[in-house]
Motif scaffolding. Structure first.
Motif, PDB file in Angstrom:
ATOM      1  N   LEU A 271       0.839  -1.199   0.000  1.00 23.87           N
ATOM      2  CA  LEU A 271       0.000   0.000   0.000  1.00 23.87           C
ATOM      3  C   LEU A 271       0.872   1.247   0.000  1.00 23.87           C
ATOM      4  O   LEU A 271       0.589   2.217  -0.726  1.00 23.87           O
ATOM      5  N   ALA A 272       1.929   1.231   0.803  1.00 23.74           N
ATOM      6  CA  ALA A 272       2.834   2.376   0.823  1.00 23.74           C
ATOM      7  C   ALA A 272       3.481   2.584  -0.542  1.00 23.74           C
ATOM      8  O   ALA A 272       3.623   3.726  -1.015  1.00 23.74           O
ATOM      9  N   THR A 273       3.844   1.503  -1.193  1.00 20.97           N
ATOM     10  CA  THR A 273       4.517   1.616  -2.489  1.00 20.97           C
ATOM     11  C   THR A 273       3.584   2.154  -3.564  1.00 20.97           C
ATOM     12  O   THR A 273       3.979   3.009  -4.370  1.00 20.97           O
ATOM     13  N   ILE A 274       2.329   1.670  -3.600  1.00 17.88           N
ATOM     14  CA  ILE A 274       1.415   2.147  -4.644  1.00 17.88           C
ATOM     15  C   ILE A 274       1.087   3.622  -4.438  1.00 17.88           C
ATOM     16  O   ILE A 274       0.976   4.393  -5.399  1.00 17.88           O
ATOM     17  N   CYS A 275       0.967   4.059  -3.177  1.00 16.01           N
ATOM     18  CA  CYS A 275       0.735   5.483  -2.910  1.00 16.01           C
ATOM     19  C   CYS A 275       1.938   6.300  -3.382  1.00 16.01           C
ATOM     20  O   CYS A 275       1.786   7.344  -4.029  1.00 16.01           O
ATOM     21  N   TYR A 276       3.124   5.783  -3.046  1.00 18.58           N
ATOM     22  CA  TYR A 276       4.329   6.509  -3.434  1.00 18.58           C
ATOM     23  C   TYR A 276       4.471   6.573  -4.952  1.00 18.58           C
ATOM     24  O   TYR A 276       4.816   7.621  -5.510  1.00 18.58           O
ATOM     25  N   LYS A 277       4.230   5.473  -5.637  1.00 20.29           N
ATOM     26  CA  LYS A 277       4.387   5.458  -7.090  1.00 20.29           C
ATOM     27  C   LYS A 277       3.405   6.414  -7.771  1.00 20.29           C
ATOM     28  O   LYS A 277       3.765   7.092  -8.749  1.00 20.29           O
TER      29      LYS A 277
ATOM     30  N   PHE B 174       1.120  10.041   4.979  1.00 16.24           N
ATOM     31  CA  PHE B 174       1.430  11.056   3.978  1.00 16.24           C
ATOM     32  C   PHE B 174       2.189  12.245   4.564  1.00 16.24           C
ATOM     33  O   PHE B 174       2.657  13.105   3.820  1.00 16.24           O
ATOM     34  N   TRP B 175       2.274  12.308   5.886  1.00 22.17           N
ATOM     35  CA  TRP B 175       2.960  13.434   6.519  1.00 22.17           C
ATOM     36  C   TRP B 175       4.336  13.042   7.027  1.00 22.17           C
ATOM     37  O   TRP B 175       4.946  13.756   7.822  1.00 22.17           O
ATOM     38  N   SER B 176       4.808  11.908   6.571  1.00 22.49           N
ATOM     39  CA  SER B 176       6.173  11.486   6.884  1.00 22.49           C
ATOM     40  C   SER B 176       6.884  11.175   5.582  1.00 22.49           C
ATOM     41  O   SER B 176       6.252  10.850   4.568  1.00 22.49           O
ATOM     42  N   THR B 177       8.201  11.263   5.585  1.00 26.65           N
ATOM     43  CA  THR B 177       8.965  10.963   4.375  1.00 26.65           C
ATOM     44  C   THR B 177       9.315   9.487   4.346  1.00 26.65           C
ATOM     45  O   THR B 177       9.521   8.851   5.383  1.00 26.65           O
ATOM     46  N   ILE B 178       9.353   8.915   3.155  1.00 26.90           N
ATOM     47  CA  ILE B 178       9.755   7.517   2.972  1.00 26.90           C
ATOM     48  C   ILE B 178      11.227   7.553   2.604  1.00 26.90           C
ATOM     49  O   ILE B 178      11.593   7.882   1.464  1.00 26.90           O
ATOM     50  N   SER B 179      12.072   7.249   3.549  1.00 26.34           N
ATOM     51  CA  SER B 179      13.498   7.565   3.455  1.00 26.34           C
ATOM     52  C   SER B 179      14.149   7.086   2.167  1.00 26.34           C
ATOM     53  O   SER B 179      14.721   7.864   1.414  1.00 26.34           O
ATOM     54  N   ASP B 180      14.096   5.768   1.887  1.00 22.45           N
ATOM     55  CA  ASP B 180      14.818   5.234   0.736  1.00 22.45           C
ATOM     56  C   ASP B 180      14.311   5.827  -0.574  1.00 22.45           C
ATOM     57  O   ASP B 180      15.075   6.285  -1.413  1.00 22.45           O
ATOM     58  N   LYS B 181      12.978   5.788  -0.727  1.00 21.65           N
ATOM     59  CA  LYS B 181      12.401   6.267  -1.987  1.00 21.65           C
ATOM     60  C   LYS B 181      12.526   7.781  -2.107  1.00 21.65           C
ATOM     61  O   LYS B 181      12.780   8.322  -3.167  1.00 21.65           O
ATOM     62  N   ALA B 182      12.324   8.458  -0.969  1.00 27.80           N
ATOM     63  CA  ALA B 182      12.405   9.921  -1.005  1.00 27.80           C
ATOM     64  C   ALA B 182      13.817  10.379  -1.339  1.00 27.80           C
ATOM     65  O   ALA B 182      14.019  11.311  -2.128  1.00 27.80           O
ATOM     66  N   ASP B 183      14.821   9.708  -0.749  1.00 27.64           N
ATOM     67  CA  ASP B 183      16.193  10.099  -1.026  1.00 27.64           C
ATOM     68  C   ASP B 183      16.532   9.905  -2.503  1.00 27.64           C
ATOM     69  O   ASP B 183      17.217  10.716  -3.117  1.00 27.64           O
TER      70      ASP B 183
ATOM     71  N   SER C 198      10.562  16.204   1.700  1.00 26.77           N
ATOM     72  CA  SER C 198       9.344  16.800   2.267  1.00 26.77           C
ATOM     73  C   SER C 198       8.296  15.711   2.412  1.00 26.77           C
ATOM     74  O   SER C 198       8.368  14.671   1.753  1.00 26.77           O
ATOM     75  N   PRO C 199       7.309  15.931   3.281  1.00 29.11           N
ATOM     76  CA  PRO C 199       6.259  14.924   3.433  1.00 29.11           C
ATOM     77  C   PRO C 199       5.569  14.629   2.107  1.00 29.11           C
ATOM     78  O   PRO C 199       5.471  15.490   1.222  1.00 29.11           O
ATOM     79  N   LEU C 200       5.088  13.411   1.979  1.00 25.57           N
ATOM     80  CA  LEU C 200       4.420  12.994   0.755  1.00 25.57           C
ATOM     81  C   LEU C 200       3.195  13.855   0.483  1.00 25.57           C
ATOM     82  O   LEU C 200       2.850  14.120  -0.676  1.00 25.57           O
ATOM     83  N   ALA C 201       2.524  14.313   1.554  1.00 21.36           N
ATOM     84  CA  ALA C 201       1.347  15.170   1.383  1.00 21.36           C
ATOM     85  C   ALA C 201       1.726  16.471   0.692  1.00 21.36           C
ATOM     86  O   ALA C 201       0.991  16.968  -0.179  1.00 21.36           O
ATOM     87  N   HIS C 202       2.861  17.060   1.065  1.00 20.00           N
ATOM     88  CA  HIS C 202       3.305  18.300   0.422  1.00 20.00           C
ATOM     89  C   HIS C 202       3.566  18.068  -1.060  1.00 20.00           C
ATOM     90  O   HIS C 202       3.184  18.888  -1.905  1.00 20.00           O
ATOM     91  N   SER C 203       4.228  16.959  -1.365  1.00 22.64           N
ATOM     92  CA  SER C 203       4.516  16.658  -2.772  1.00 22.64           C
ATOM     93  C   SER C 203       3.229  16.464  -3.563  1.00 22.64           C
ATOM     94  O   SER C 203       3.098  16.953  -4.694  1.00 22.64           O
ATOM     95  N   LEU C 204       2.268  15.754  -2.966  1.00 25.55           N
ATOM     96  CA  LEU C 204       1.003  15.498  -3.652  1.00 25.55           C
ATOM     97  C   LEU C 204       0.243  16.788  -3.906  1.00 25.55           C
ATOM     98  O   LEU C 204      -0.212  17.055  -5.028  1.00 25.55           O
ATOM     99  N   LEU C 205       0.085  17.616  -2.877  1.00 28.07           N
ATOM    100  CA  LEU C 205      -0.695  18.850  -3.023  1.00 28.07           C
ATOM    101  C   LEU C 205      -0.016  19.819  -3.982  1.00 28.07           C
ATOM    102  O   LEU C 205      -0.693  20.492  -4.781  1.00 28.07           O
ATOM    103  N   SER C 206       1.297  19.909  -3.928  1.00 32.43           N
ATOM    104  CA  SER C 206       2.016  20.792  -4.855  1.00 32.43           C
ATOM    105  C   SER C 206       1.874  20.307  -6.290  1.00 32.43           C
ATOM    106  O   SER C 206       1.710  21.108  -7.220  1.00 32.43           O
ATOM    107  N   ALA C 207       1.936  18.987  -6.485  1.00 32.02           N
ATOM    108  CA  ALA C 207       1.777  18.440  -7.832  1.00 32.02           C
ATOM    109  C   ALA C 207       0.379  18.719  -8.372  1.00 32.02           C
ATOM    110  O   ALA C 207       0.216  19.075  -9.558  1.00 32.02           O
ATOM    111  N   ILE C 208      -0.644  18.566  -7.521  1.00 40.16           N
ATOM    112  CA  ILE C 208      -2.016  18.857  -7.964  1.00 40.16           C
ATOM    113  C   ILE C 208      -2.136  20.311  -8.380  1.00 40.16           C
ATOM    114  O   ILE C 208      -2.731  20.643  -9.420  1.00 40.16           O
TER     115      ILE C 208
END
Length: 754
Positions: free
Chosen positions: A67-73, A121-130, A141-151
């Motif tokens: 689930l974490a991976t599909i959200c991240y992808k 979504f408010w925490s960073t996924i270290s390996d993938k984020a790096d 940055s948190p995944l939520a920030h990336s998502l909202l900025s992309a939208i």
């Protein structure tokens, strides 16, 4: 065959994600191509069909890494395509982007549903984020920030959500993160004088991105009311200075909503032949506006602003949407917004000779909430509305919906917001003065035939709500009467029909068995007496019909003045006499007599199957503990220990404060004169009496006029929570295609299947 095979491969990929034995790596491009780059997915409903609720819950509970991976992808793809102007120029790229959006819409509610996943979504996924940061050069940055900025970036992506720029050379930047999105505002209106043009594809893409934005904001509905924070962290980030598209996006949403014309060319059944792609975008745009404007961050509530004064510039600095709305001041902008409101709110009232030949919108409740928020945030807009004659074009559709939905318990929220808007408007003198305009429209409402003003319409609808409305509306009686009190000093004339209905309410509320039913019912009598006093003291000359009706029904006031302070002696005669008045509509007999009204009230299909039970009521205006007069009349003489019992001392404490002096003095002066005229002239026609009353005067005979007292709506924590609950309950019901939040465990309100 190709489409069905692709859908089958998509379903197989979902099954792999739910399997405990096959954790999927983010680097497995062949696998993710089956989900994100699948060309057989054409609509959001395809995703909702292929990804079932149990699939997401299984991933969440037994395969959390998948689930974490599909959200991240999905977020990774949106971030990637939002970083350049040409990243989604091909149809394949656009389809992959929409698939990522649809997957997140499907998954997010189930992430919010589980308390252990809400901070994902408010925490960073270290390996993938790096790894991503090394590729893009961005800080973690948190995944939520990336998502909202992309939208936000994608909402102004050329050839995807806006038409491509015609500029060339250095003025045309290479990526979405640096170009000026103010040049790509979606529609003409506030801040934009020329319409840039649009098409169905752009509108559909905008709507899907806004649906994802709406879904991301919905974390709050999975928190119980006691735990719900007044600040939504998703909304806070999106409306903060971190979103450089905040101003053009707010302007685009406002302009799209208020420039929308559902009737179009006005051709009969035009909507049945041509698909209206803009309506879907407008509906979700309204919902985004009411949610973002409801999140005011750490800023304090705006105080009462006098006409001519300006708003503090930084009052909503934590929410740029609220801040920019509070800064609006141009009359042409206010005219555009008000005209949009009146056009859309009056759309359901349109009457045609051909049945169903005109398109009708169904998002009038969202529009009422938006109107409330705009008036609350920008007092200059409120004063513009009040000084405009168009305020009556807002009044009529509000009264129409109040009258239509009065007996529907599922529409209690609509009734609340309608009455609160009228209470807000009635707090200003201009509104009461405007009500004197003659009412000449032919809006279909099951009201008595009358010839009069908009004030007559207001009073008659309120009478209908009280006498035939659902019992859930009892806490609103004080609000209704407060509105009537606020406008009464300015009403130059009431018709004979309205005067009779007003006396009918007085007769019903003045019955001792109703006043003694609990500790607050007698407050309604005070409000009614204040209405009569205001009109006698300030508008006597034009209200001959009301004065004549008061004279005819003078026994009501004499009985009230001679009210016994013995509760038992007062109640028992009323019980004995109740059978002598079978036609009397008491204020709470909604279950005995149901109104005849059209069922076509714009209710969504979801509302017929699901009822949102609002668990929070506004304590400022609610009258707690009121009991049904019908039930009170049927009770036995034995009183339970926990039931309210009126005492002689309690009755005496408020009886002596009843403001009856003005009415009794009027009766003392006019009744002998009217009786003498009738005897001397042998009159049997009331026209001569009305003529006498019109030319009569009570100057010097009545007590000194009392000061006009205006009561205004006072927001508090309870009302704020109620509005948020009602707003999200409405959003929940309206989003049924696809049904974003169905089959999830919502906690902010109760879902009742009917």
């Amino acid at each position: 065959m190709g489409s069905s095979d692709s859908k089958q491969s998509f379903r197989n990929a979902v099954c792999q994600l739910t399997s405990k034995t096959t954790p999927i790596e983010a680097t497995d491009d062949g696998f993710w191509k089956q989900l994100i780059w699948n060309d057989a997915i054409h609509t959001p409903n395809d995703i909702f069909t292929l990804v079932e609720p149990e699939d997401v819950r299984t991933m969440r509970d037994t395969c959390p890494s998948n689930l974490a991976t599909i959200c991240y992808k999905a977020v990774e793809h949106l971030v990637a395509v939002s970083s350049g102007l040409s990243a989604i120029s091909t149809a394949s790229d656009q389809r992959a982007t929409l698939n990522s959006v649809r997957l997140l819409i499907r998954i997010l509610p189930f992430v919010f549903e589980d308390p252990n996943w809400r901070n994902f979504f408010w925490s960073t996924i270290s390996d993938k984020a790096d790894q991503t940061n090394q590729d893009t050069g961005e800080t973690s940055s948190p995944l939520a920030h990336s998502l909202l900025s992309a939208i936000a970036n994608l909402l102004f992506s050329p050839d995807f959500t806006v038409l491509p720029s015609t500029k060339a050379g250095p003025d045309n930047p290479d990526d979405l993160t640096s170009f000026d999105s103010c040049e790509f505002i979606w529609e003409a209106g506030v801040g934009c004088s020329a319409s840039p043009g649009s098409n169905a594809k752009l509108d559909n893409n905008r709507a899907e991105l806004l649906k994802l934005l709406l879904t991301s904001f919905s974390e709050v509905i999975y928190l119980p009311p006691s735990d719900a924070s007044p600040v939504n962290r998703w909304v806070s980030f999106f409306t903060s200075g971190e979103n450089r598209h905040a101003l053009p996006l707010l302007t685009s949403l406002v302009n799209v909503v208020f420039a929308y014309d559902p009737v179009g060319y006005g051709l009969p059944y035009y909507h049945a032949v041509v698909v209206d792609f803009r309506e879907r975008l407008v509906e979700v745009a309204v919902q985004i506006l009411i949610i973002t404007l409801d999140n005011e961050g750490e800023a304090s509530q705006p105080g009462t602003i006098e006409p001519g004064t300006t708003q503090p510039e930084l009052q909503f600095q934590d929410n740029l949407f609220c801040h920019y709305v509070s800064r609006l001041y141009r009359e042409e902008d206010f005219h555009f917004i008000l005209y949009g409101f009146t056009t859309l709110l009056n759309n359901p009232l349109l009457q045609t000779y051909l049945p169903n030949s005109c398109k009708k919108i169904h998002f009038h409740q969202e529009l009422l909430i938006l109107f409330w928020k705009l008036c609350d945030i920008n007092k200059k807009f409120l004063f513009y509305v009040l000084k405009s004659s168009n305020v009556l074009e807002l009044l009529v559709p509000i009264l129409y919906h109040l009258n239509l939905c009065r007996s529907d318990p599922a529409k209690t929220g609509l009734m609340h917001i309608g009455f609160f808007i009228l209470l807000m408007l009635s707090g200003e003198r201009n509104f009461g003065v405007r009500l004197n305009k003659p009412y000449q429209l032919k809006v279909p409402m099951d009201l008595p035939v009358f010839s009069g003003t908009h004030a007559d319409l207001l009073f008659l609808v309120f009478h209908k709500v009280i006498t035939t409305g659902h019992q859930k509306l009892q806490p609103l009686y004080e609000c209704l009467l407060t509105i009537m009190v606020n406008v009464s000093p300015y009403l130059k004339t009431l018709s004979q029909v309205t005067s009779s209905k007003l006396l009918h309410l007085t007769e019903a509320f003045c019955t001792p068995w109703f006043m003694f039913a609990n500790s607050t019912n007698h407050h309604l009598v005070f409000f009614l007496l204040e209405i009569f006093n205001n009109m006698i003291q300030y508008q006597f000359d034009g209200n001959a019909q009301l004065i004549y009706t008061v004279i005819r029904k003078r026994s009501i006031f004499h009985e009230l003045a001679n009210l016994s302070t013995d509760p038992q002696s007062a109640i028992k005669p009323r019980r004995l006499l109740q059978g002598d008045h079978p036609a009397r509509e008491t204020s709470n007999q909604s279950t005995a007599k149901q109104p005849v009204a059209s069922s076509d009230d714009g209710q969504t299909p979801a509302a017929t199957a699901v009822e949102v039970a609002q668990t929070v009521h506004p304590p400022t205006l609610a009258r707690e503990g009121s009991t049904s007069s019908r039930a009170a009349a049927a009770e036995s003489d034995s009183v339970p220990q926990d039931r309210w019992v009126a005492t002689k001392e309690w009755i005496q404490s408020w009886k002596q404060k009843l403001p009856l002096q003005t009415i009794l003095r009027l009766l003392q002066v006019l009744v002998p004169q009217v009786e003498k005229i009738c005897i001397d002239k042998g009159l049997t026609d009331e026209s001569e009496i009305l003529k006498f009353l019109r030319h009569g005067t009570l100057v010097g005979l009545l007590p000194v006029p009392h000061p006009i007292l205006i009561r205004k709506f006072q927001p508090n924590a309870g009302t704020t929570l109620w509005f948020r609950t009602y707003m999200w309950g409405l959003v929940y019901l309206r989003n049924i295609d696809p049904a974003i939040w169905y089959e999830t465990e919502v906690k902010l309100f109760e879902i009742q299947k009917v």
